[in-house]
Design a protein around this motif. Structure first.
Motif, PDB file in Angstrom:
ATOM      1  N   GLN A  27      -5.507  -3.832  -7.626  1.00  0.00           N
ATOM      2  CA  GLN A  27      -5.472  -4.931  -6.758  1.00  0.00           C
ATOM      3  C   GLN A  27      -6.407  -6.096  -7.448  1.00  0.00           C
ATOM      4  OE1 GLN A  27      -5.057  -4.437  -2.197  1.00  0.00           O
ATOM      5  NE2 GLN A  27      -6.339  -2.785  -3.106  1.00  0.00           N
ATOM      6  N   GLU A  28      -6.347  -6.168  -8.894  1.00  0.00           N
ATOM      7  CA  GLU A  28      -6.916  -7.191  -9.573  1.00  0.00           C
ATOM      8  C   GLU A  28      -5.944  -8.285  -9.772  1.00  0.00           C
ATOM      9  OE1 GLU A  28      -9.683  -7.186 -13.841  1.00  0.00           O
ATOM     10  OE2 GLU A  28      -7.159  -6.629 -13.808  1.00  0.00           O
ATOM     11  N   ILE A  29      -6.525  -9.670  -9.752  1.00  0.00           N
ATOM     12  CA  ILE A  29      -5.799 -10.783 -10.051  1.00  0.00           C
ATOM     13  C   ILE A  29      -6.229 -11.073 -11.595  1.00  0.00           C
ATOM     14  CG2 ILE A  29      -5.313 -13.044  -9.628  1.00  0.00           C
ATOM     15  CD1 ILE A  29      -5.872 -12.449  -6.525  1.00  0.00           C
ATOM     16  N   ALA A  30      -5.311 -10.951 -12.530  1.00  0.00           N
ATOM     17  CA  ALA A  30      -5.839 -11.069 -13.771  1.00  0.00           C
ATOM     18  C   ALA A  30      -4.512 -12.066 -14.402  1.00  0.00           C
ATOM     19  CB  ALA A  30      -6.024 -10.017 -14.615  1.00  0.00           C
ATOM     20  N   ILE A  88       0.760  -1.390   0.129  1.00  0.00           N
ATOM     21  CA  ILE A  88       0.164  -0.271  -0.018  1.00  0.00           C
ATOM     22  C   ILE A  88       0.839   1.350  -0.055  1.00  0.00           C
ATOM     23  CG2 ILE A  88      -1.769   1.288   1.265  1.00  0.00           C
ATOM     24  CD1 ILE A  88      -2.731  -1.629   2.556  1.00  0.00           C
ATOM     25  N   SER A  89       1.895   1.184   0.741  1.00  0.00           N
ATOM     26  CA  SER A  89       2.753   2.438   0.961  1.00  0.00           C
ATOM     27  C   SER A  89       3.407   2.690  -0.524  1.00  0.00           C
ATOM     28  CB  SER A  89       3.665   2.348   2.216  1.00  0.00           C
ATOM     29  OG  SER A  89       2.864   2.333   3.439  1.00  0.00           O
ATOM     30  N   GLY A  90       3.901   1.523  -1.092  1.00  0.00           N
ATOM     31  CA  GLY A  90       4.677   1.543  -2.480  1.00  0.00           C
ATOM     32  C   GLY A  90       3.885   1.741  -3.537  1.00  0.00           C
ATOM     33  N   LYS A  91       2.399   1.477  -3.340  1.00  0.00           N
ATOM     34  CA  LYS A  91       1.629   1.638  -4.469  1.00  0.00           C
ATOM     35  C   LYS A  91       2.068   0.349  -5.476  1.00  0.00           C
ATOM     36  CE  LYS A  91       0.409   6.408  -3.750  1.00  0.00           C
ATOM     37  NZ  LYS A  91      -0.599   6.102  -2.899  1.00  0.00           N
ATOM     38  N   ARG A  92       2.336  -0.829  -4.895  1.00  0.00           N
ATOM     39  CA  ARG A  92       2.620  -1.911  -5.967  1.00  0.00           C
ATOM     40  C   ARG A  92       1.622  -3.349  -5.413  1.00  0.00           C
ATOM     41  NH1 ARG A  92       8.852  -2.889  -5.232  1.00  0.00           N
ATOM     42  NH2 ARG A  92       8.154  -2.884  -2.870  1.00  0.00           N
ATOM     43  N   PHE A  93       1.219  -3.891  -6.280  1.00  0.00           N
ATOM     44  CA  PHE A  93       0.641  -5.318  -6.154  1.00  0.00           C
ATOM     45  C   PHE A  93       1.225  -6.275  -6.770  1.00  0.00           C
ATOM     46  CE2 PHE A  93      -3.076  -8.216  -7.493  1.00  0.00           C
ATOM     47  CZ  PHE A  93      -3.512  -8.509  -6.220  1.00  0.00           C
ATOM     48  N   PHE A  94       1.484  -7.494  -6.062  1.00  0.00           N
ATOM     49  CA  PHE A  94       2.108  -8.737  -6.573  1.00  0.00           C
ATOM     50  C   PHE A  94       1.043  -9.888  -6.449  1.00  0.00           C
ATOM     51  CE2 PHE A  94       5.343  -5.898  -4.766  1.00  0.00           C
ATOM     52  CZ  PHE A  94       6.263  -5.598  -5.628  1.00  0.00           C
ATOM     53  N   HIS A  95       0.994 -10.817  -7.181  1.00  0.00           N
ATOM     54  CA  HIS A  95       0.405 -11.988  -7.122  1.00  0.00           C
ATOM     55  C   HIS A  95       0.904 -13.201  -7.756  1.00  0.00           C
ATOM     56  CE1 HIS A  95      -1.702 -12.018 -10.835  1.00  0.00           C
ATOM     57  NE2 HIS A  95      -1.618 -10.703 -10.909  1.00  0.00           N
ATOM     58  N   ALA A  96       0.415 -14.430  -7.119  1.00  0.00           N
ATOM     59  CA  ALA A  96       0.887 -15.635  -7.868  1.00  0.00           C
ATOM     60  C   ALA A  96      -0.093 -16.643  -7.664  1.00  0.00           C
ATOM     61  CB  ALA A  96       2.101 -16.113  -7.125  1.00  0.00           C
ATOM     62  N   THR A  97      -0.115 -17.694  -8.580  1.00  0.00           N
ATOM     63  CA  THR A  97      -1.153 -18.647  -8.604  1.00  0.00           C
ATOM     64  C   THR A  97      -0.450 -19.884  -8.636  1.00  0.00           C
ATOM     65  OG1 THR A  97      -1.590 -18.468 -10.711  1.00  0.00           O
ATOM     66  CG2 THR A  97      -3.166 -17.515  -9.545  1.00  0.00           C
ATOM     67  N   GLU A 145       8.536 -13.209  -6.854  1.00  0.00           N
ATOM     68  CA  GLU A 145       8.576 -11.540  -6.220  1.00  0.00           C
ATOM     69  C   GLU A 145       8.462 -11.449  -4.787  1.00  0.00           C
ATOM     70  OE1 GLU A 145       8.171  -8.779  -9.909  1.00  0.00           O
ATOM     71  OE2 GLU A 145       5.940  -9.897  -9.334  1.00  0.00           O
ATOM     72  N   PHE A 146       7.751 -12.184  -4.085  1.00  0.00           N
ATOM     73  CA  PHE A 146       7.520 -12.205  -2.918  1.00  0.00           C
ATOM     74  C   PHE A 146       7.236 -13.310  -2.041  1.00  0.00           C
ATOM     75  CE2 PHE A 146       3.340 -12.869  -4.597  1.00  0.00           C
ATOM     76  CZ  PHE A 146       2.688 -13.249  -3.777  1.00  0.00           C
ATOM     77  N   ASP A 147       7.371 -13.428  -0.780  1.00  0.00           N
ATOM     78  CA  ASP A 147       7.060 -14.464  -0.004  1.00  0.00           C
ATOM     79  C   ASP A 147       6.261 -13.966   1.467  1.00  0.00           C
ATOM     80  OD1 ASP A 147       9.128 -14.330   2.500  1.00  0.00           O
ATOM     81  OD2 ASP A 147      10.317 -14.763   0.754  1.00  0.00           O
ATOM     82  N   MET A 148       5.784 -14.989   2.125  1.00  0.00           N
ATOM     83  CA  MET A 148       5.087 -14.644   3.351  1.00  0.00           C
ATOM     84  C   MET A 148       5.280 -15.891   4.464  1.00  0.00           C
ATOM     85  SD  MET A 148       1.101 -14.686   2.545  1.00  0.00           S
ATOM     86  CE  MET A 148       1.087 -13.778   0.874  1.00  0.00           C
ATOM     87  N   ARG A 149       5.541 -15.307   5.650  1.00  0.00           N
ATOM     88  CA  ARG A 149       5.396 -16.261   6.717  1.00  0.00           C
ATOM     89  C   ARG A 149       4.805 -15.676   7.870  1.00  0.00           C
ATOM     90  NH1 ARG A 149      10.236 -16.682   3.751  1.00  0.00           N
ATOM     91  NH2 ARG A 149      11.040 -18.650   3.359  1.00  0.00           N
ATOM     92  N   LEU A 150       3.640 -15.947   8.208  1.00  0.00           N
ATOM     93  CA  LEU A 150       2.999 -15.557   9.281  1.00  0.00           C
ATOM     94  C   LEU A 150       2.223 -16.456  10.182  1.00  0.00           C
ATOM     95  CD1 LEU A 150       0.827 -13.292   6.703  1.00  0.00           C
ATOM     96  CD2 LEU A 150       2.816 -12.766   8.207  1.00  0.00           C
TER      97      LEU A 150
END
Length: 395
Positions: A338-341, A120-129, A172-177
């Motif tokens: 924030q579209e997943i296309a 949100i702060s960087g105004k970027r969106f990353f997604h993967a399937t 381009e990203f990862d999450m560990r939560l």
């Protein structure tokens, strides 16, 4: 499974009623909707935890859906989504209409996943399937020693007495939560029985964890950020499709600053109106919930964003009025795109994004953060028709 099979699954998977044509070993198979061999949701679900965090393999389709809003210690704002879908390929104990013995090479389910980070702060969106048949240990959904575990290649989620653990590793990203419940599970509708149409069989079993305390690490392009925040989890399973004529839905989850939460599930008709089966749930500070009927909910779009990827036009700001709660909110997307296309085998188009709201409840100021999902704007989800025998066929 061919690329066309996975493409079809991805396009229909969140459409309750993935009951269309499956191409298995090159043969088209049509499963009757009313005598499918799958379990049916017919009334209150009688959910028991932790058992019902786990998979329900007798039902056609199921998903575990996590979203949340996070911050770094320096105040950088991030949103996240991690979703696992399970879709059964054939009715229990059958394959291509024949009873067959068990085999490690044979898959009864396909597991699919979507992951996304909103910077949100960087105004970027990353997604993967990702998508794979649940065979040879490549993917699975199971309960092991009271712990629910879903794995998909190197993605995973687990639910146990120590909380919900999420992991996804994308280019381009990862999450560990780690997510810790602040409230017990909330059962939507009538004891988890959530109507999705005008007739009783158009329904799912649906519950949420509406306030999860989140902490962990999110990495963007190799830079790791320790984060904390709030998350939300949906778990839903069903066999029946949505009512005919619906083109999609608008789904809202909002965590308010007064310690309460709101879920809205609005089924959309071609003219933009909401079907009478649309509903919602309000959760008070102590975890008690109140069902919201369609006529108690007013959601008015106030701005539109046009996707440069798909050309779809999505609402991007809303006014929400829920009169019985004296709740009035205004807000919208934290970043528009924030579209997943995606294209190819995993072809799917919908908008799923971090949102913020301000307003009042019972005359007192309140703010909130959450997630909104918008489907059927790029193309209608009403892609199946029903014949006289109750079979679902492509239009």
């Amino acid at each position: 499974m061919t690329h066309d099979d996975i493409r079809r699954l991805m396009r229909l998977i969140r459409f309750l009623g993935f009951m269309g044509i499956l191409v298995i070993a090159g043969a088209a198979v049509v499963w009757p909707a009313r005598a499918s061999g799958y379990a049916q949701v017919a009334g209150p679900c009688g959910l028991v935890f932790p058992r019902d965090h786990g998979p329900h393999d007798d039902y056609k389709v199921e998903w575990w859906y996590y979203t949340g809003n996070l911050k770094t210690g320096e105040g950088r704002r991030l949103g996240f989504q991690l979703t696992f879908f399970r879709s059964r390929l054939v009715p229990p104990g059958r394959e291509n209409g024949l009873r067959v013995p068990a085999s490690g090479w044979r898959a009864e389910n396909v597991i699919l996943g979507h992951a996304a980070i909103s910077d949100i702060s960087g105004k970027r969106f990353f997604h993967a399937t990702a998508a794979v048949r649940a065979a040879l240990g490549m993917a699975r959904a199971e309960i092991v020693s009271d712990r629910t575990m879903v794995t998909l290649k190197n993605w995973s989620m687990s639910i146990g007495s120590d909380g919900h653990r999420l992991f996804a590793d994308a280019p381009e990203f990862d999450m560990r939560l780690l997510l810790l419940p602040a409230k017990p599970p909330v059962l939507h509708g009538d004891d988890g029985y959530s109507r999705k149409g005008s007739t009783p069989e158009r329904a799912s079993c649906y519950y949420s964890m509406t306030r999860l305390l989140a902490e962990g690490t999110v990495s963007l392009k190799g830079t790791a950020f320790p984060v904390r925040g709030l998350a939300w989890m949906d778990h839903e399973f069903s066999t029946a499709p949505l009512a005919r004529g619906l083109v999609g839905w608008d789904w809202f989850s909002i965590q308010l600053s007064d310690g309460t939460e709101v879920m809205l599930y609005l089924l959309r008709s071609p003219d933009g109106s909401f079907h009478p089966a649309s509903s919602g749930t309000f959760v008070d500070r102590d975890g008690r919930n109140r069902h919201l009927h369609r006529d108690e909910i007013r959601v008015t779009p106030e701005a539109v964003w046009k996707s440069p990827h798909s050309g779809a036009r999505y609402p991007s700001k809303w006014r929400i009025d829920i009169e019985p709660l004296s709740l009035r909110l205004k807000g919208g997307a934290n970043i528009p795109d924030q579209e997943i296309a995606t294209a190819g085998a995993a072809d799917v188009i919908y908008w799923e994004g971090s949102t913020s709201f301000t307003g009042s409840r019972s005359g007192s100021p309140v703010s909130g953060e959450g997630y909104v999902e918008l489907t059927g704007y790029a193309e209608p989800l009403d892609v199946l028709s029903e014949d006289a025998k109750g079979n679902y066929l492509p239009r």
